[in-house]
Design an enzyme around this catalytic site. Structure first.
Site, PDB file in Angstrom:
ATOM      1  N   ARG A   1       1.073  -1.516   0.231  1.00  0.00           N
ATOM      2  CA  ARG A   1      -0.117   0.292  -0.448  1.00  0.00           C
ATOM      3  C   ARG A   1       1.236   1.318  -0.364  1.00  0.00           C
ATOM      4  NH1 ARG A   1      -4.033  -2.925  -1.530  1.00  0.00           N
ATOM      5  NH2 ARG A   1      -5.431  -3.569  -0.614  1.00  0.00           N
TER       6      ARG A   1
ATOM      7  N   HIS B   1      -1.343  -0.398  -9.913  1.00  0.00           N
ATOM      8  CA  HIS B   1      -1.790  -1.543  -8.910  1.00  0.00           C
ATOM      9  C   HIS B   1      -2.380  -3.158  -8.966  1.00  0.00           C
ATOM     10  CE1 HIS B   1      -3.931  -1.184  -4.308  1.00  0.00           C
ATOM     11  NE2 HIS B   1      -3.840  -2.474  -5.317  1.00  0.00           N
TER      12      HIS B   1
HETATM   13  P1  NDP Z   1      -0.666 -10.955   5.182  1.00  0.00           P
HETATM   14  O1  NDP Z   1      -1.999 -10.027   6.292  1.00  0.00           O
HETATM   15  O2  NDP Z   1      -0.916 -11.924   5.221  1.00  0.00           O
HETATM   16  O3  NDP Z   1       0.531 -10.632   6.504  1.00  0.00           O
HETATM   17  C1  NDP Z   1       1.058  -9.554   6.400  1.00  0.00           C
HETATM   18  C2  NDP Z   1       2.667  -9.522   7.144  1.00  0.00           C
HETATM   19  O4  NDP Z   1       3.113  -8.369   7.307  1.00  0.00           O
HETATM   20  C3  NDP Z   1       3.038 -10.761   8.185  1.00  0.00           C
HETATM   21  O5  NDP Z   1       3.536 -11.309   7.662  1.00  0.00           O
HETATM   22  C4  NDP Z   1       2.957  -9.676   9.493  1.00  0.00           C
HETATM   23  O6  NDP Z   1       3.587 -10.544  10.430  1.00  0.00           O
HETATM   24  C5  NDP Z   1       3.818  -8.968   9.050  1.00  0.00           C
HETATM   25  N1  NDP Z   1       3.172  -7.601   9.722  1.00  0.00           N
HETATM   26  C6  NDP Z   1       1.991  -6.693   9.884  1.00  0.00           C
HETATM   27  N2  NDP Z   1       2.399  -5.634  10.174  1.00  0.00           N
HETATM   28  C7  NDP Z   1       3.653  -5.559  10.427  1.00  0.00           C
HETATM   29  C8  NDP Z   1       4.990  -4.909  11.587  1.00  0.00           C
HETATM   30  N3  NDP Z   1       4.578  -3.891  12.124  1.00  0.00           N
HETATM   31  N4  NDP Z   1       6.010  -4.918  11.517  1.00  0.00           N
HETATM   32  C9  NDP Z   1       6.375  -5.740  10.943  1.00  0.00           C
HETATM   33  N5  NDP Z   1       6.431  -7.024  10.301  1.00  0.00           N
HETATM   34  C10 NDP Z   1       4.479  -6.850   9.818  1.00  0.00           C
HETATM   35  O7  NDP Z   1      -0.047  -9.800   4.156  1.00  0.00           O
HETATM   36  P2  NDP Z   1      -0.310 -10.868   2.465  1.00  0.00           P
HETATM   37  O8  NDP Z   1       1.500 -11.741   2.510  1.00  0.00           O
HETATM   38  O9  NDP Z   1      -1.403 -11.032   2.263  1.00  0.00           O
HETATM   39  O10 NDP Z   1      -0.344  -9.645   1.631  1.00  0.00           O
HETATM   40  C11 NDP Z   1       0.871  -8.018   2.034  1.00  0.00           C
HETATM   41  C12 NDP Z   1      -0.355  -7.004   1.354  1.00  0.00           C
HETATM   42  O11 NDP Z   1       0.086  -6.806  -0.050  1.00  0.00           O
HETATM   43  C13 NDP Z   1      -2.003  -6.815   1.908  1.00  0.00           C
HETATM   44  O12 NDP Z   1      -2.072  -6.502   2.520  1.00  0.00           O
HETATM   45  C14 NDP Z   1      -2.168  -5.495   0.603  1.00  0.00           C
HETATM   46  O13 NDP Z   1      -1.846  -4.276   0.979  1.00  0.00           O
HETATM   47  C15 NDP Z   1      -1.024  -6.280  -0.667  1.00  0.00           C
HETATM   48  N6  NDP Z   1      -1.914  -6.311  -1.833  1.00  0.00           N
HETATM   49  C16 NDP Z   1      -1.931  -5.202  -3.093  1.00  0.00           C
HETATM   50  C17 NDP Z   1      -1.910  -6.230  -4.490  1.00  0.00           C
HETATM   51  C18 NDP Z   1      -2.066  -5.218  -5.181  1.00  0.00           C
HETATM   52  O14 NDP Z   1      -2.156  -5.580  -6.667  1.00  0.00           O
HETATM   53  N7  NDP Z   1      -0.203  -4.444  -5.089  1.00  0.00           N
HETATM   54  C19 NDP Z   1      -3.102  -7.029  -4.709  1.00  0.00           C
HETATM   55  C20 NDP Z   1      -3.485  -8.055  -2.693  1.00  0.00           C
HETATM   56  C21 NDP Z   1      -2.705  -7.252  -1.526  1.00  0.00           C
HETATM   57  P3  NDP Z   1       3.456 -12.026  11.299  1.00  0.00           P
HETATM   58  O15 NDP Z   1       3.472 -12.786   9.711  1.00  0.00           O
HETATM   59  O16 NDP Z   1       4.007 -11.650  12.255  1.00  0.00           O
HETATM   60  O17 NDP Z   1       1.972 -11.810  11.277  1.00  0.00           O
END
Ligand code: NDP
Length: 311
Positions: A226, A274
């Site tokens: 994002r 995007h």
């Molecule tokens: P998930 O929600 O499955 O995972 C998020 C990851 O980020 C987890 O590993 C989490 O850690 C980590 N995380 C969250 N907060 C923190 C923090 N404060 N510090 C360190 N690590 C953190 O996300 P996805 O992998 O499924 O997707 C990631 C993002 O991709 C989505 O949120 C979305 O915004 C974006 N997206 C973009 C698209 C595009 O076309 N550009 C399409 C689809 C998604 P932990 O594992 O420890 O919980």
């Protein structure tokens, strides 16, 4: 009584989703577009992407909200959400599509493609000796459903691959670092940093001037999560100063990116609108139907979102 699944999305047409879902849902769940709902009282499930404010109030018997995508930041930030479980999509095609985009971005920087594109524009044979993947360190920030798959794909290509998340995890070929204190070191050692963090109160503008200052001089930056996770002004300065050698950017603070935005014309920057990964009806339909069945029968949901964490 027949339950209704209401569908709302600005960018996604209704018919392909209806056609993909119908065979999995059977005749006891009617699928209707939001504008065409005949009996709002029967709506128990909502499959939505960024519905308008007040949307949920029309449906007093909702039991499940399914986010039509992986990123739930827009949904969980609303103050009109009903107090029902929220799930997100997490389907294999979506993961592969994202991993493919991330692999492309990493290779773009690892193989110095911006250098060759600039040289080609000058009609110049500008040989630059390639580096082996094992000599290049890639950091993936965020190891969730999509991030973990992308990280393992990068590792499979032989890159020295590091990941950053809040909790430890075991991913083949990936050195995992956890927690706030680890971020500076992860950034400092990476040649290519890939942002795959969800947008939450904790991650908003997390990648700021200080973070870009920590990165190796000449490192490249990729953002597929994002735009708001990044301080975009600080990114522009880091690219302008040459602190960063380039970037591959799929997401922005404001979308569409304004035509006069400086990012369009900075050297080494590739902008895509995007689309790193999108929800695909046929591969997402089985998991949506499974969660609807789970709600009907009181079983546990898959891919449930934590409102507390925001992802
Ligand atoms: P998930 O929600 O499955 O995972 C998020 C990851 O980020 C987890 O590993 C989490 O850690 C980590 N995380 C969250 N907060 C923190 C923090 N404060 N510090 C360190 N690590 C953190 O996300 P996805 O992998 O499924 O997707 C990631 C993002 O991709 C989505 O949120 C979305 O915004 C974006 N997206 C973009 C698209 C595009 O076309 N550009 C399409 C689809 C998604 P932990 O594992 O420890 O919980």
């Amino acid at each position: 009584m027949t339950d209704t699944l209401v569908f709302y999305s600005g960018p996604d047409p209704f018919e392909p989703w209806r056609d993909a879902l119908a065979p999995h849902l059977g005749s006891d769940v009617r699928i209707e577009e939001a504008d065409a709902v005949t009996d709002p009282e029967t709506v128990r499930f909502a499959l939505v992407w960024m519905p308008p404010e007040g949307f949920f109030a029309r449906f007093p018997n909702l039991q499940l909200v399914i986010n039509l995508g992986a990123g739930v930041d827009r949904l969980v930030a609303r103050n009109d959400l009903p107090d029902v479980p929220i799930t997100r999509l997490s389907d294999p095609e979506m993961g592969r599509m994202m991993a493919g985009y991330v692999l492309f971005s990493v290779l773009r920087h690892a193989r110095d493609i911006p250098h060759f594109e600039a040289a080609q524009a000058r009609r110049e044979w500008a040989y630059k000796h390639p580096r082996a993947a094992s000599e290049i360190t890639v950091a993936i920030l965020g190891l969730g459903e999509l991030g973990a798959l992308a990280a393992t794909e990068i590792a499979r290509q032989g890159f020295d691959t590091h990941g950053w998340a809040t909790r430890p995890k075991d991913l083949p070929g990936v050195t995992v670092h956890c927690g706030d204190d680890a971020l500076d070191d992860v950034l400092a050692q990476a040649d290519i940093v890939v942002c795959m963090l969800p947008l939450t109160p904790d991650t908003c503008k997390r990648l700021d001037e200080n973070c870009f200052g920590r990165m190796k001089p000449g490192a490249a930056f990729v953002n597929v999560s994002r735009g708001e996770v990044v301080d975009q002004d600080a990114l522009v300065i880091a690219l302008r100063d040459g602190r960063l050698s380039g970037a591959t950017l799929d997401v922005f603070e404001t979308e569409p990116l304004a035509p006069d935005h400086p990012l369009w014309s900075l050297p080494g920057v590739l902008i895509t609108p995007h689309l790193a990964s999108v929800a695909l009806p046929n591969s997402a339909a089985p998991q949506i139907a499974a969660n609807i069945r789970a709600t009907q029968t009181g079983r546990a949901l898959a891919n449930e979102v934590s409102r507390l964490r925001g992802y």
